[in-house]
Structure formats: C-alpha cells, structure tokens
Design a protein around this motif. Structure first.
Motif, PDB file in Angstrom:
ATOM      1  N   LYS B  15      57.308  93.835  36.128  1.00  0.00           N
ATOM      2  CA  LYS B  15      57.826  95.205  36.070  1.00  0.00           C
ATOM      3  C   LYS B  15      58.658  95.527  37.316  1.00  0.00           C
ATOM      4  N   LYS B  16      59.550  96.485  37.139  1.00  0.00           N
ATOM      5  CA  LYS B  16      60.345  96.931  38.287  1.00  0.00           C
ATOM      6  C   LYS B  16      59.409  97.458  39.365  1.00  0.00           C
ATOM      7  N   THR B  17      59.470  96.868  40.532  1.00  0.00           N
ATOM      8  CA  THR B  17      58.611  97.272  41.643  1.00  0.00           C
ATOM      9  C   THR B  17      59.436  97.275  42.916  1.00  0.00           C
ATOM     10  N   ASP B  18      59.321  98.342  43.694  1.00  0.00           N
ATOM     11  CA  ASP B  18      60.091  98.434  44.942  1.00  0.00           C
ATOM     12  C   ASP B  18      59.640  97.383  45.942  1.00  0.00           C
ATOM     13  N   ARG B  19      60.582  96.939  46.760  1.00  0.00           N
ATOM     14  CA  ARG B  19      60.226  96.029  47.853  1.00  0.00           C
ATOM     15  C   ARG B  19      59.353  96.760  48.860  1.00  0.00           C
ATOM     16  N   ILE B  20      58.350  96.062  49.374  1.00  0.00           N
ATOM     17  CA  ILE B  20      57.450  96.736  50.306  1.00  0.00           C
ATOM     18  C   ILE B  20      58.066  96.875  51.700  1.00  0.00           C
ATOM     19  N   ASP B  21      59.123  96.126  51.974  1.00  0.00           N
ATOM     20  CA  ASP B  21      59.652  96.106  53.343  1.00  0.00           C
ATOM     21  C   ASP B  21      60.969  96.857  53.497  1.00  0.00           C
ATOM     22  N   SER B  22      61.547  97.346  52.414  1.00  0.00           N
ATOM     23  CA  SER B  22      62.924  97.826  52.555  1.00  0.00           C
ATOM     24  C   SER B  22      63.020  99.140  53.335  1.00  0.00           C
ATOM     25  N   LYS B  23      62.007 100.000  53.245  1.00  0.00           N
ATOM     26  CA  LYS B  23      62.129 101.265  53.994  1.00  0.00           C
ATOM     27  C   LYS B  23      62.101 101.020  55.512  1.00  0.00           C
ATOM     28  N   ALA B  24      61.222 100.116  55.930  1.00  0.00           N
ATOM     29  CA  ALA B  24      61.176  99.813  57.371  1.00  0.00           C
ATOM     30  C   ALA B  24      62.515  99.239  57.837  1.00  0.00           C
ATOM     31  N   LYS B  25      63.139  98.445  56.975  1.00  0.00           N
ATOM     32  CA  LYS B  25      64.410  97.827  57.356  1.00  0.00           C
ATOM     33  C   LYS B  25      65.565  98.828  57.276  1.00  0.00           C
ATOM     34  N   LEU B  26      65.485  99.737  56.307  1.00  0.00           N
ATOM     35  CA  LEU B  26      66.565 100.718  56.125  1.00  0.00           C
ATOM     36  C   LEU B  26      66.587 101.776  57.206  1.00  0.00           C
ATOM     37  N   THR B  27      65.488 101.954  57.887  1.00  0.00           N
ATOM     38  CA  THR B  27      65.435 102.975  58.931  1.00  0.00           C
ATOM     39  C   THR B  27      65.596 102.375  60.325  1.00  0.00           C
ATOM     40  N   GLY B  28      65.740 101.067  60.381  1.00  0.00           N
ATOM     41  CA  GLY B  28      65.871 100.418  61.688  1.00  0.00           C
ATOM     42  C   GLY B  28      64.543 100.277  62.403  1.00  0.00           C
ATOM     43  N   GLN B  29      63.449 100.558  61.703  1.00  0.00           N
ATOM     44  CA  GLN B  29      62.144 100.519  62.357  1.00  0.00           C
ATOM     45  C   GLN B  29      61.480  99.151  62.295  1.00  0.00           C
ATOM     46  N   ALA B  30      61.947  98.299  61.398  1.00  0.00           N
ATOM     47  CA  ALA B  30      61.386  96.948  61.331  1.00  0.00           C
ATOM     48  C   ALA B  30      61.751  96.216  62.624  1.00  0.00           C
ATOM     49  N   THR B  31      60.761  95.702  63.305  1.00  0.00           N
ATOM     50  CA  THR B  31      61.015  95.058  64.601  1.00  0.00           C
ATOM     51  C   THR B  31      61.081  93.542  64.448  1.00  0.00           C
ATOM     52  N   TYR B  32      62.188  92.987  64.854  1.00  0.00           N
ATOM     53  CA  TYR B  32      62.414  91.538  64.859  1.00  0.00           C
ATOM     54  C   TYR B  32      62.181  91.042  66.290  1.00  0.00           C
ATOM     55  N   VAL B  33      62.005  89.738  66.451  1.00  0.00           N
ATOM     56  CA  VAL B  33      61.799  89.242  67.816  1.00  0.00           C
ATOM     57  C   VAL B  33      62.999  89.591  68.692  1.00  0.00           C
ATOM     58  N   SER B  34      64.184  89.580  68.090  1.00  0.00           N
ATOM     59  CA  SER B  34      65.364  89.903  68.890  1.00  0.00           C
ATOM     60  C   SER B  34      65.315  91.334  69.433  1.00  0.00           C
ATOM     61  N   ASP B  35      64.486  92.184  68.839  1.00  0.00           N
ATOM     62  CA  ASP B  35      64.367  93.570  69.309  1.00  0.00           C
ATOM     63  C   ASP B  35      63.295  93.744  70.383  1.00  0.00           C
ATOM     64  N   MET B  36      62.507  92.691  70.608  1.00  0.00           N
ATOM     65  CA  MET B  36      61.312  92.863  71.438  1.00  0.00           C
ATOM     66  C   MET B  36      61.571  92.626  72.920  1.00  0.00           C
ATOM     67  N   THR B  37      60.861  93.378  73.755  1.00  0.00           N
ATOM     68  CA  THR B  37      60.795  93.073  75.186  1.00  0.00           C
ATOM     69  C   THR B  37      59.331  93.162  75.602  1.00  0.00           C
ATOM     70  N   LEU B  38      58.956  92.377  76.586  1.00  0.00           N
ATOM     71  CA  LEU B  38      57.593  92.437  77.107  1.00  0.00           C
ATOM     72  C   LEU B  38      57.659  92.812  78.584  1.00  0.00           C
ATOM     73  N   PRO B  39      56.587  93.359  79.115  1.00  0.00           N
ATOM     74  CA  PRO B  39      56.603  93.721  80.541  1.00  0.00           C
ATOM     75  C   PRO B  39      56.913  92.502  81.418  1.00  0.00           C
ATOM     76  N   GLY B  40      57.845  92.664  82.328  1.00  0.00           N
ATOM     77  CA  GLY B  40      58.171  91.581  83.266  1.00  0.00           C
ATOM     78  C   GLY B  40      58.933  90.431  82.650  1.00  0.00           C
ATOM     79  N   MET B  41      59.453  90.658  81.454  1.00  0.00           N
ATOM     80  CA  MET B  41      60.090  89.556  80.721  1.00  0.00           C
ATOM     81  C   MET B  41      61.387  89.086  81.383  1.00  0.00           C
ATOM     82  N   LEU B  42      61.580  87.776  81.395  1.00  0.00           N
ATOM     83  CA  LEU B  42      62.817  87.176  81.891  1.00  0.00           C
ATOM     84  C   LEU B  42      63.698  86.795  80.704  1.00  0.00           C
TER      85      LEU B  42
END
Lengths: 157, 812
Positions: B15-42
């Motif tokens: 049956k037609k079912t919405d993707r579970i991840d598309s809203k997080a991706k459409l709002t820019g809220q889905a976090t990819y590793v490229s978006d991440m920073t850690l304290p003291g990160m080089l």
C-alpha cells in the motif's frame, strides 16, 4: 576579519568573518545551519542552494562578506510553525526524497522557481532544477512533486 | 517467509506508505556525518599522489609541522597496517611506492580545515616516477611491471579467491558447465565479439566522511558515512589487531552510497591521525576530486563473448572471458569478478558454458562495488551481443531472447535449478516490449520521425542479478515495545536512501497488525547498541532484514501473548489481538492493552509479571554454498531478480545525436512492499544507468593521470537528461523465502539501460557500438566507420571512445 549583519529566515545575525569565508561555510560552520549541504564546493551540483535577496544562489560561490546586509532563506526556514510548506509536503507525498542530501538545495531551487513562475510546465520545472544534481531519484518524483505543489497554488507561501 | 495472504487482506504491505525519513530530510534536520562537529575536533586533509606509479624517495614534513595549529601529521612509513576486504593488499598511506593517481601519501590534522590545507601544501615529497601499467590486457603480459610484487605475502579469503603471485592477477574465477568445445562442434553459428567500458564514479552527493576519536585505553569511536557499520568495524579491528568490543561504529543519515561506501575507506587514516593527536576527534571529508581518485570507483571491463547457436536458434554454448581492471587494489573488484562470473550468461538457458573472469591489478584508482556489482558493465556486452547474434542468424532479437530464457526446469551457469517461483524473465521481456510498442511505430512516432527527420529505434533487453554475498550472510532485527504500546525497531542495515526502513516499518506493522504510525524504525546504526547485519549491499536488505523483521514481530507477539494469558487467566491459544490490546476471542471484553504489557504487567495488587517486551528476529541465508574453484558449480544465489528494460530512442543519422524518448523498466520483484519506492528505485537507477550509458567515465592521459575528476568534466545526469517518458512496472512472482514474497530491486534498475540504448541506436541507424558510454560523436564515428581522432579525450589510450572491434564469425 570583518563584521557582517544579515537576516536569515527572519532572524538577524551579526558575526565577524574572514574575507575568504564562503557563505556556505559561514552558514554551516559558524551558525550551525547545517541543513544547507556541500556537494562539490565548486558551484556545479546545487546542493548548497539558498535564496539570497529573493533569488536562488549557490552559497558555495558567494562570500559571506558579500552577503552583508542580505536577506537569506535556507531550508531551516521552509516549514512554518512546525508545518511543512506545500512544496515540502508535496515532496513528502510523492517520495521525492531518497538519501536526502540534495533535498534542501532542491527545495530551495523549486521554491525560487514557483515564486517566479507559480504554474510552471514540466519543461520549465526541469529548467528550474537543472542545476541541482540528484543521484538517487532520477528526478521524476521531484518533478511530479513540484507540479503537484504548483497546482495547489500556495507553494510559494 | 512467504505468507499466502490475499492482497486485499494486507493492510500495509503493497500500500501507499509515506517514507519515514523524508520529513527530517526536507526540513534540513536530518544530521549526516558531514554536518557533525565534536568538542575539540580537528580537521584533516590528505596529500595525494600526482603520479600513477612512483617510488617515494622522501617525504619532508618539517615545514608543515612548523605551522601553528597543525596537531598531527602521518606518513606511510610510520604505519604498519594492511587493509583489505578479500585480499589484504592496501596500506593506510602509500609506503615506498604510490600505485595510483590520487593515492593518499600523507595526512594532516589541524585546528581548522584551512590550516590542515596549508599543512598538506607544505609537505615536500620527492618521487621517482616509474612506468605505470594502465591497461589490464597489458598488465597480463609477461614483462608487465608488477603492481604488487609482494602478492605472495598477502593474506586473502582462500575459500573464494585465487591471487596469482608473480603476476598482476588478483583473482581468476573459473566456471565450467557442460563441454563447450564439443557443443561448438554442433553449432550452426559461432559468433564472437569484444565489449568494453571504462571506470565510473558512484557520485554519492555526500562525499565520504568520517570522524574518529581514538580514545583512552584504545577505545575507538567512528562516525562514518559508511553503508555497513559491522563490516567496517570488522575490517578495522582486523587491520589494527583490536578486539571488536573496543571499536564502536556509528552511522547516522548517509547521503547516498551506491556501493562506494560499502567496505572500509578513510576511517583507518582518520583513526591514526586521532591517535597521533592525543585522542582528539578528527574529521576528514573527502573533496569531490578525492571522491573520484582517492576513493574507489567502478572497475573497467573488457568482455569477450563467444556464442555458439544451434540451427533452431538455441544457444548451445558460450565462452565468456572477462578482464576486470581492479586498479591498484583488489577491494571488492575480486568479488565483482566472482559474482559477474557466475551470472555472466544473463537470464538465459546456456547448457554449456566456460567462464574465465580475471581481476587484474593496474596503476589506476581502484575498483569497488557499484550498484549492480559488475552486472551493468557485463550486461552492456552481453545484451549487445544477443542482438548481434540474432542479426547474424536472421532471427528477430526479442524472439531470439524469448527462445533462450531461463524457466522452470532450466539450470543456471552454476547448476542451480530454476523453479516457477524463481521469477519470470519471459514475462518481464514481453511486458517491456508491450510497454514501448516494440516492433512497430505508433502513428505519433511516425509523425515525429517525419517532423524531425530523426530515425526512431526501439530495443528490449533482459537482465538478472542475485545478491553477491557469503553463504552465511545474516542479520538481526530487534523490536522493543515502548510504554504506550508503540514499537521501535533496531537494525544495522543502513538506509542511505533506498527506503528499506520504510519497507521494514510496513512489514512490522503488517505482521503485528498495528498502524504504521505505531512502528518506528530507528535511524542511526550503532554497533555498540544495535544488532548485527553483515552489510548493506547486494539488494539483499529487504529479503533478509524483512524476514528478520517478521520473525521479530512474531517473537514480540508470542512474548506479549504469554504475559497476556497470565494476566487474563486464559490460554494463549484463545487469545487474539488488535493494534491496542490482546483479548480473549470468545470474551472480547476480557482484554489487556499493549501499553499495560509493554514494560511488564502489574496486577491490581502490585504483583508484576513479564518485564519489558522485546522481540528478536534473526535470519541467515539458507542453503547457499561456496562455489567449486575449478568448475564454479554450487549455490551462490539466495534469490534472482529478473527484469527487462525497453527503450525508445531517436537518432540523427548524419550527426549521431540522439534523444532517449522512453524507458520502461520491468522487474519481477516478487511482491511490491511500497509502490512509490519501487518506482523511485526503478527510475533513479534507470537514470544512473543512462549516465553510465551516455556520458560518464574516467579518462586518463598516457601517464595514468585522471583527467576528469570533477563535475565540470565528468557530468552526471541532470533533470534535463530524463527521457521524455519513463515508466516502471512490477511483476509479482512470489519468492517463497522472501518477506511477503518480496525480493530486492535496488541494483537491477540500472543494469539493462546501456545495452538497451546501444541496441535501440543500432536498430535506428545500424551503428555498431561496442564501447560505452555512447556519446554523440561515438555514434557518428560508428556510422562513418571512423577510428577515434587524437583529441584531448581520445588520446587517452584506455578511456572512452574505441571503435567497434571486428565481429569474428567462426567457420562451422
């Protein structure tokens, strides 16, 4: 370093920036607005598309210093009060999202397109998003989503 | 795991079912590793080789070390580790010799990306250039330089592969079925030709990125854009000789993979930088150029096909010889060779076959898994060859195919018996033909020809692929019931866009009898907290994880019903449930809600039973075997997904320019779980296939320097390149051991497109094309029967644009 002040999604920001800092890195690294993505850093892929003073731009090709005084819109401002825009909803309903990395830039390009042309033809939609690479979807469901949003006539809201 | 439930009784599956991840991706809220920073990160940058092959005479890092903010520099000589998926042949940084353009030579971690970049620029490397070996066939010659002179010292997976020390052969997959020599004697026609294609880049929109923290007591945490967290951890631990419990791999949202992020990549390099920087987290994001050359690509293939045909048009024998250009390291290329070897004949019944598939080291960026795992490349040749043979024997190409398809009772190249439930290739081919109006032009198409002066051609090609995976491939899904009776699923299959998590949500909801809104599939896989999955590759995720999800749902229900039986003082057999509660069938008012059971049931007086509800589903591939190393016989395939591509093109016969008018993709998916996602995979893969078919490919100069590692010079399809019309059609021949009958389709969407284009162009113009990509000028050259001219592109000895080799028609 120089001081810049700009408006992003209706909020005002004042920061010191290096002259060579790109607007993309300013948004992502200095302000933490990581919804805007970097796909190539060379203005080829469109992943970093935002709207600057009413027009879609590749934010990797704009210097932050150049944006002083500008009004910017990024993906973080597309949904209002927790509700997706009609365009975002159409992307959701039409499965126009796969990995999602091109999605913010794609939504911003489509937003810009629908403001300029609220009822675009399929060909005009293709023109509007031609600068945004998507490796996953094959674009078809994205085009369908934009067409559906334009038919609702409120996508540029 | 097939449950014969009529489609009208299914609530979520199909049956037609919405993707579970598309809203997080459409709002820019889905976090990819490229978006991440850690304290003291080089931040890290890598110095790469400008040469295809050179001796490293010296590396001077003194100037880089003096730059304020540079915190760690590593070079190859200080690292004594070797990496490898199947053949352990790769150092973390080049040691002694660089083996390909773009290979990592040194790396710098610094306070900022800019300082890291300055650091890399300040490193002085003296190279002594050596003659590279660039073409796989040259690499096979007796006096060819050896890419790996120490091949005999390397360890490798002995059950499957056969590196040949003293040569450039990393693997030789052999398959022998029947007796080709004898069969050729009985043939009316024997036709042979060679087909080629260059290396191609996956182009995930998020380049490879990793953050690694080598913590105290050698506790290592890796955040990576990887497809396969457990395989990454396993390879990392093997390389560093560490216990698996010391290493934690976390994979959040991933911006595309397509096979390029399947194994281990930049993580070990980032790890040694972090260790050298005293345990500070270090982040490395590959630049787009590095994505093309530091990171792996798809292998170049030279495919020689010799086919013997009986008088009635049946294929009697095929000799299939593949030369896979592995580049400098074996990585997945040896397994691409193996998997392509055992399916090299396509979805056709070939009683006598001899396959020799070689993986060959050269001094080029190395090959890895890429959507289709070899099948896009060899189907280019195979399905071009099917048309060539049909023409040579005077049979209509589709009719020739239909006469030779696999069906119930026939055996594959490895001796596996095909059954009615394997899938229906005949129906796929016929459906594709019908959908493009094969064999005739519509009145609209005729009018278009008249109006444009362009000639329209059509083609239909078949395809198949089975997951390339070890016989013991396994996965687990864990379902945890939350306090409100909703459930959360944990698994380590990674959804980097394919949509498998949404399918798992539908399957779990279906089996539990819940609404999809009650089922969460948790993004971010974590090897410390989530259960094992081998890898997210091979289009095996839906089948294995789908089955594990069904088993987990059944386990959860069994556990819930057991506690409910006590709570309701009823026998478990008398209980039924809906999406809120478990009740006694004959006394529905006697009920207990899932919320009451979720963390343990408490009787009114406070006595409690049960405990938090969990369901565990484990699934392992059933009945597969290793292949015999001499004959290639055995059972490698958990399932075969068949399919067909139908394509309509219009071609300018003077200039060679063409437009793809329509592509129809047909797959026997067993059972559609999510219609929009099947369509998304079908169309997305089709356009990626058109990229391969029309424009993408690595181009080198004669010194082996990659000339087009950017989007400026290596375009991928844009919205403008979408055919005027696209369609995707699912055939549903249920897979008996598939979840609700389903099988995978992620890679298949790409496989037949290039050959369909080549065949349709030939149909329209008679242009003989044996090399892809097919650029307009290639069509023009083929029509003019002209050799490539020596321009900046074609001076590449081994890149695009070879003219068609001669067809060999053997005397019979």
């Amino acid at each position: 370093m120089r001081e810049i002040t700009l408006t992003i999604n209706g909020e005002s920001y004042t920061r010191e920036v290096h002259e060579h800092r790109t607007l993309l890195h300013f948004l992502r690294d200095d302000l933490g607005l990581t919804g805007t993505k970097e796909g190539c850093g060379a203005g080829e892929c469109g992943a970093c598309t935002i709207i600057m003073n009413g027009a879609a731009v590749n934010s990797c090709l704009v210097l932050a210093a150049e944006a002083n005084g500008s009004v910017l819109e990024t993906i973080e401002g597309a949904a209002k009060d927790g509700t997706l825009s009609a365009l975002q909803s159409a992307f959701h309903e039409h499965h126009a999202v796969q990995c999602g990395f091109c999605t913010p830039g794609m939504v911003m390009s489509a937003t810009d397109l629908l403001r300029r042309n609220p009822n675009p033809s399929r060909d005009e939609i293709i023109d509007g998003i031609e600068g945004n690479f998507c490796r996953c979807t094959g674009y078809e469901q994205i085009i369908e989503a934009i067409l559906a949003a334009s038919k609702e006539g409120k996508s540029h809201a | 795991m097939l449950e014969a439930i009529p489609a009208d009784q299914l609530k979520h599956v199909g049956k037609k079912t919405d993707r579970i991840d598309s809203k997080a991706k459409l709002t820019g809220q889905a976090t990819y590793v490229s978006d991440m920073t850690l304290p003291g990160m080089l931040y890290a940058r890598v110095l790469t080789s400008p040469h295809a092959r050179a001796r490293i005479v010296s590396i001077d890092t003194a100037k880089a070390e003096a730059i304020p903010g540079v915190r760690a520099i590593v070079v190859g000589d200080e690292l004594d580790y070797r990496l490898g998926l199947y053949v352990v042949d790769k150092a973390i940084l080049a040691k002694g010799e660089v083996r390909h353009y773009g290979e990592a030579v040194a790396a710098v971690a610094a306070d900022t990306l800019e300082i890291a970049e300055q650091g890399v620029e300040a490193i002085e490397v003296v190279y002594e250039e050596l003659e590279p070996v660039l073409h796989p066939l040259k690499a096979l010659e007796a006096d060819a330089p050896l890419v790996h002179p120490d091949l005999s010292d390397y360890s490798y997976m002995e059950a499957a592969f056969t590196p040949q020390p003293g040569t450039n052969v990393a693997n030789h997959t052999k398959l022998r079925k029947g007796d080709t020599a004898k069969a050729f004697e009985e043939c009316e026609w024997i036709i042979e030709r060679r087909y080629t294609n260059p290396s191609v880049q996956h182009v995930p929109m998020e380049t490879h990125v990793a953050i690694v923290q080598w913590g105290h007591d050698d506790e290592v945490t890796i955040w990576s854009s990887a497809q396969s967290p457990f395989t990454l951890r396993n390879l990392f631990c093997t390389a560093f000789g560490m216990s698996h419990q010391k290493v934690r791999v976390i994979v959040p949202y991933v911006g595309g993979g397509f096979g390029g992020k399947a194994g281990i990549g930049i993580e070990p390099l980032v790890a040694v930088l972090s260790r050298k920087a005293g345990g500070r987290a270090v982040k490395l994001t590959a630049t787009r150029e590095q994505e093309f050359s530091l990171l792996p690509c798809r292998s170049q293939l030279t495919y020689n096909i010799k086919t013997g045909i009986r008088e009635d048009g049946r294929i009697l024998a095929q000799e299939l010889t593949m030369y896979w250009d592995s580049g400098a390291y074996a990585d997945y290329a040896v397994n691409v060779t193996r998997a392509s070897g055992y399916s090299a004949g396509g979805p056709y019944d070939i009683p006598n076959a001899k396959v020799d598939a070689y993986t060959i080291y050269t001094n080029k960026p190395f090959g890895t898994a890429y959507r289709g795992f070899g099948h896009v490349e060899f189907f280019w040749g195979l399905e071009r060859h099917m048309d060539l043979v049909a023409e040579a024997i005077g049979m209509e190409p589709l009719e020739f195919r239909l006469k030779n398809t696999l069906g119930p009772g026939s055996t594959t190249l490895t001796g596996e018996k095909i059954t009615a439930n394997t899938g229906n290739i005949t129906k796929c081919l016929q459906t594709a033909a019908e959908a493009i109006g094969y064999r005739k032009l519509t009145s609209k198409e005729k009018a278009r020809e008249k109006e444009t002066g362009l000639k329209i051609g059509k083609a239909v090609v078949g395809l198949h692929k089975a997951p390339a995976m070890p016989p013991f491939t396994a996965t687990t899904v864990i379902l945890k019931m939350n306090e409100d009776g909703s459930v959360t699923a944990n698994l380590s299959l990674v959804d980097y866009g394919q949509g498998t998590y949404t399918a798992v949500q539908q399957i779990v909801a279906e089996r539990l009898g819940f609404d999809v809104s009650q089922v969460k599939v948790a993004f971010e896989s974590d090897t410390d907290r989530d259960p094992y999955d081998w890898q997210t590759v091979a289009s095996k995720g839906l089948l294995l994880s789908g089955n594990a999800a069904i088993l987990a749902a059944e386990d959860l229900l069994k556990n819930a019903h057991e506690v409910a039986a006590q709570a309701l003082r009823a026998q478990a057999v008398d209980l039924a449930h809906d999406n809120e509660k478990i009740f006694v069938r004959h006394h529905p008012e006697s009920a207990v809600t899932f919320a009451q059971l979720a963390i343990g049931y408490a009787f009114p007086n406070g006595n409690s039973i049960g405990g938090p509800l969990v369901g565990v589903g484990r699934y392992i591939a059933q009945g597969l075997t290793h292949l015999d190393k001499e004959t290639g016989q055995g059972l490698p395939a958990i399932d075969w997904t068949y399919g067909a591509h139908g394509l309509t093109v219009e071609v300018d016969r003077e200039t060679g320019e063409y437009n793809v008018l329509k592509v129809v993709s047909v797959f026997d998916v067993g059972k559609v779980i999510n219609p929009d996602e099947v369509r998304g995979q079908a169309i997305g893969g089709m356009l990626q296939g058109l990229g391969t078919a029309t424009c993408e490919g690595y181009i080198y100069n004669e010194q082996g320097r990659l000339l087009n590692p950017s989007f400026t010079d290596n375009k991928i399809p844009t919205a403008r390149d979408l055919p005027l019309e696209v369609d995707a059609i699912a055939i549903e021949t249920p897979q008996i051991d598939g979840p609700y009958g389903a099988r995978g389709v992620g890679e298949h969407s790409m496989i037949g497109v290039a050959a369909a284009l080549g065949n349709a162009i030939q149909h329209a113009t008679k242009a003989e094309l044996t090399h892809m990509p097919i650029r307009y000028e290639d069509v023009w050259r083929a029509l003019q029967k002209r050799e490539p001219v020596d321009n900046w592109i074609t001076k590449s000895p081994y890149g695009s644009c070879r003219s068609a080799p001669e067809i060999i028609k053997h005397d019979c």
